[in-house]
Design an enzyme around this catalytic site. Structure first.
Site, PDB file in Angstrom:
ATOM      1  N   GLU A  61       0.860  -1.189   0.000  1.00 46.28           N
ATOM      2  CA  GLU A  61       0.000   0.000   0.000  1.00 46.28           C
ATOM      3  C   GLU A  61       0.891   1.231   0.000  1.00 46.28           C
ATOM      4  OE1 GLU A  61      -2.827   0.473   3.242  1.00 46.28           O
ATOM      5  OE2 GLU A  61      -3.823   2.064   2.103  1.00 46.28           O
ATOM      6  N   CYS A 260      -6.643   0.902   2.705  1.00 47.27           N
ATOM      7  CA  CYS A 260      -7.635   1.980   2.668  1.00 47.27           C
ATOM      8  C   CYS A 260      -7.461   2.895   1.466  1.00 47.27           C
ATOM      9  CB  CYS A 260      -7.554   2.811   3.941  1.00 47.27           C
ATOM     10  SG  CYS A 260      -8.074   1.928   5.399  1.00 47.27           S
ATOM     11  N   GLU A 392     -11.818  -3.027   3.178  1.00 48.98           N
ATOM     12  CA  GLU A 392     -12.096  -3.332   4.587  1.00 48.98           C
ATOM     13  C   GLU A 392     -13.512  -2.867   4.895  1.00 48.98           C
ATOM     14  OE1 GLU A 392      -9.663  -1.204   7.563  1.00 48.98           O
ATOM     15  OE2 GLU A 392      -8.596  -3.097   7.799  1.00 48.98           O
TER      16      GLU A 392
HETATM   17  O1  AHR Z   1      -2.287  -1.347   6.812  1.00 49.52           O
HETATM   18  C1  AHR Z   1      -2.761  -0.090   7.131  1.00 49.52           C
HETATM   19  C2  AHR Z   1      -4.277  -0.002   7.024  1.00 49.52           C
HETATM   20  O2  AHR Z   1      -4.883  -0.836   7.944  1.00 49.52           O
HETATM   21  C3  AHR Z   1      -4.850  -0.454   5.725  1.00 49.52           C
HETATM   22  O3  AHR Z   1      -4.833   0.536   4.772  1.00 49.52           O
HETATM   23  C4  AHR Z   1      -6.250  -0.785   6.071  1.00 49.52           C
HETATM   24  O4  AHR Z   1      -6.821  -1.738   5.221  1.00 49.52           O
HETATM   25  C5  AHR Z   1      -6.172  -1.196   7.515  1.00 49.52           C
HETATM   26  O5  AHR Z   1      -7.091  -0.539   8.278  1.00 49.52           O
END
Ligand code: AHR
Length: 672
Positions: A61, A260, A392
């Protein structure tokens, strides 16, 4: 009892250097008799349970400057002046920003259109070519290395007067020049100028200084600086040391682009993959959702240039032999932020994005999106097998939307496996509701996330023992032990957290029948630009290192095996009694038996591991990682402080006698 006696005798004669383990000299095995505390039994009988090749993968990410400022090797921040404050990252040390009567010159940013994707460019007026200076500060500076070559490029168009040269210099904090090059603009139309130069000294927080020869007006865009030494030597590519750390893990899959970041804080700011492919200058910049998410770690200069976009993610997956696993938004903005919902009758474009992505990855070159991929230099399909819908999300709004995606994807591409999500928590109402609904819909793989204290990991190694073998498979898609609290800035990537994850992972492996994919999260963090901790890999502008958590992941992912075996103690699974955890697999490709044992207790444990029902050789290779100090961490200064050490042991008549040190993780491998 008979076994016990035999092993005691064997222990007298066998074993030289079971392992060597930093800072654990006092627990090193020697050739004196050892007391056998535990008798484990591995059965070579076929369980019929496969370890999926996707079992241990990577979650990527763009958080903590993982893409821009990290994996994507571009060194100029805000190269095309598209940030909300379009001069972000740029400084004019000799100019008064508030005065147009500036004596040396000035930079203004012109917005030429709301249409299209690259809206802005810079207009530089040089009144005094000895006085006008433009500086780019990079991503908390720029890392340059002595003797290395760098590629400078800039789009320019001369407007008036006669600016004959643009000089780019890499400077240190005192202004000393570490390397320089010059390009000579010669056109009043947009044209790209490129030049390469060498840097004479290593510097972690260098900056770029741009000066001009001649006076007049010139427009500039896409001012770019890359090291030549990128991953696979690709021009304008990825940072080599960081990809190497990933590649070393032999990952089974690469999940991207999050997290996210997929969802956006609002729908308008969600991740849209179509805007991340094609020519780099046409990829529309977007603010990074992590920029001001945490008041304690604001990074308002955090944007996404998408130089690392979906094509590059697919290419990276291919490079590493990892299955690409893209996760797409499902029409719900991050429910921790706005939770904005796209109305059901406006969901079509989102669904179409998913269908088009499959075409982009796998379609023939005579399909519109297959053609885009081919134009980017990859006519062969990427053979994508998985797609994730929603990151999520939770509640009925997700299920309602997911259903539409599932129907559309399955009716057009029945072979694509869809990953759905069970929300942000590993238990509770959202989780129960999500699982129940997804089960009813015959979901194939459900993503679970757990950010929990280290003890939770130690106590939940049996989590999947009770999961329905006939229900959806599990993707443990985001997990990490939090030493203080979720995303607390005080969380540490210490040995306790890594050891606890290692213990928990025995339960993932033992339940390979249900658990098909797993990944630690988040992956990377810039030491000067992070928002979230803990993270698996830390880096600055020059260096990088794997945390103990990385080392644990790597020990598992480079020793995954292909078939699950049973390992027991007195007929029971080994899931934490006196801190001992164990799992066993065989690998039909390397013809090996692989036994993983974790000892979270403060005591050395002497093991007699008996292998039944198969014939194995005597030479056992041992990999052990351990540390007396549970708070110990790796660092830039001591990057391998906690890392595995190799050794060997001897298997006598199918019995291995070894000591696993206190607070250690060992892997024993022997040829079948
Ligand atoms: O890993 C950090 C965040 O944690 C991610 O973006 C999310 O999916 C989770 O809440």
């Amino acid at each position: 009892m008979k076994n016990m006696t035999r092993v005691l005798l064997l222990a007298l004669v066998m074993v030289l250097g079971f392992y060597s383990c930093k800072n654990q000299e006092e627990t090193k095995a020697d050739d004196s008799a050892i007391e056998i505390d535990r008798e484990l039994v591995v059965s070579m009988e076929d369980t019929g349970i496969k370890i999926q090749p996707t079992m241990y993968g990577i979650f990527f990410e763009d958080i903590n400057f993982a893409a821009d400022g990290g994996l994507y090797a571009e060194m100029i921040k805000n190269r095309s002046f598209e940030f909300t404050l379009p001069k972000t990252g740029w400084v004019e040390p000799n100019s008064d920003r508030h005065s147009y009567n500036n004596e040396s010159g000035f930079l203004s940013v012109i917005k030429y259109s709301d249409e299209g994707t690259n809206h802005n460019f810079a207009r530089v007026v040089v009144k005094n070519d000895e006085g006008y200076v433009l500086i780019n500060e990079g991503f908390r500076g720029m890392g340059v290395k002595e003797g290395a070559q760098y590629d400078f490029s800039v789009d320019a168009a001369k407007r008036s007067g006669d600016i004959q040269k643009i000089k780019l210099q890499v400077i240190d904090s005192l202004g000393n020049v570490l390397g320089e090059t010059v390009v000579s603009p010669d056109s009043d139309s947009w044209k790209t100028y490129e030049s390469t130069f060498k840097v004479s000294k290593t510097e972690m927080r260098a900056r770029v200084k741009i000066t001009f020869e001649g006076e007049g007006e010139i427009d500039l865009d896409m001012i770019s600086l890359f090291p030549q030494d990128t991953w696979k030597g690709r021009k304008k590519g990825l940072r080599k040391d960081l990809v190497q750390l990933l590649d070393d893990m032999n990952p089974g899959f690469l999940r991207f682009p999050g997290g996210c970041i997929v969802e956006g804080r609002t729908l308008a700011r969600r991740y849209q993959w179509k805007k991340t492919v094609g020519d780099i200058e046409d990829r529309e910049i977007l603010v990074n959702r992590w920029n001001t998410e945490f008041a304690h770690r604001p990074t308002p200069d955090y944007y996404q240039s998408f130089g690392l976009g979906f094509f590059e993610y697919f290419q990276l997956s291919e490079d590493m032999g990892a299955e690409p696993l893209p996760i797409l938004g499902c029409g719900i903005a991050c429910q921790f932020n706005t939770g904005e919902l796209v109305p059901m009758d406006e969901l079509d474009p989102y669904v179409q994005d998913a269908l088009d992505l499959i075409e982009f990855a796998n379609g023939d070159t005579d399909t519109p999106w297959g053609q885009v991929r081919a134009d980017m230099g990859h006519p062969e399909p990427f053979n994508m097998k998985y797609i994730g819908i929603g990151n999520e999300q939770w509640g009925p709004a997700y299920i309602e939307r997911y259903k539409v995606f599932q129907e559309a994807i399955k009716s057009k591409y029945p072979e694509i496996i869809i990953v759905s999500g069970s929300g942000p928590f590993p238990e509770g109402d959202y989780f129960e509701y999500g699982w129940e609904q997804l089960k009813q819909m015959n979901a194939e793989i459900v993503d679970e996330h757990y950010y929990k204290p280290p003890e939770w990991f130690r106590e939940n190694a049996d989590r999947y023992d009770s999961y329905d073998r006939n229900g959806p498979k599990v993707f443990a898609g985001e997990y990490a032990a939090q030493t203080v609290a979720i995303a607390s800035p005080d969380n540490k990537n210490n040995w306790e957290s890594a050891l606890s994850e290692a213990a928990f992972m025995t339960g993932l492996e033992r339940n390979a029948e249900v658990v098909h994919l797993t990944s630690y999260a988040p992956l990377m963090a810039h030491a000067d630009g992070w928002q979230w901790t803990p993270d698996m890999i830390w880096f600055n502008n020059l260096e990088s290192f794997g945390t103990p958590n990385y080392q644990v992941q790597k020990m598992y992912s480079t020793n995954p095996g292909t078939d699950l075996l049973r390992i027991t103690e007195n007929g029971d699974k080994i899931i934490g009694k006196d801190g001992l955890y164990a799992t066993a697999v065989k690998d039909v490709n390397t013809n090996e038996l692989i036994i993983k044992v974790v000892n979270t207790s403060g005591q050395n444990q002497n093991l007699s591991i008996q292998v039944e029902g198969g014939s194995i050789t005597t030479n056992v290779s041992v990999l052990t990682m351990g540390m007396d100090d549970l708070e110990a961490e790796n660092s830039f200064e001591d990057p391998l402080k906690i890392s595995p050490n190799g050794g060997s042991a001897t298997m006598e008549r199918n019995i291995l006698g070894v000591t696993i040190p206190a607070q250690a993780f060992s892997i024993y491998k022997v040829k079948i």
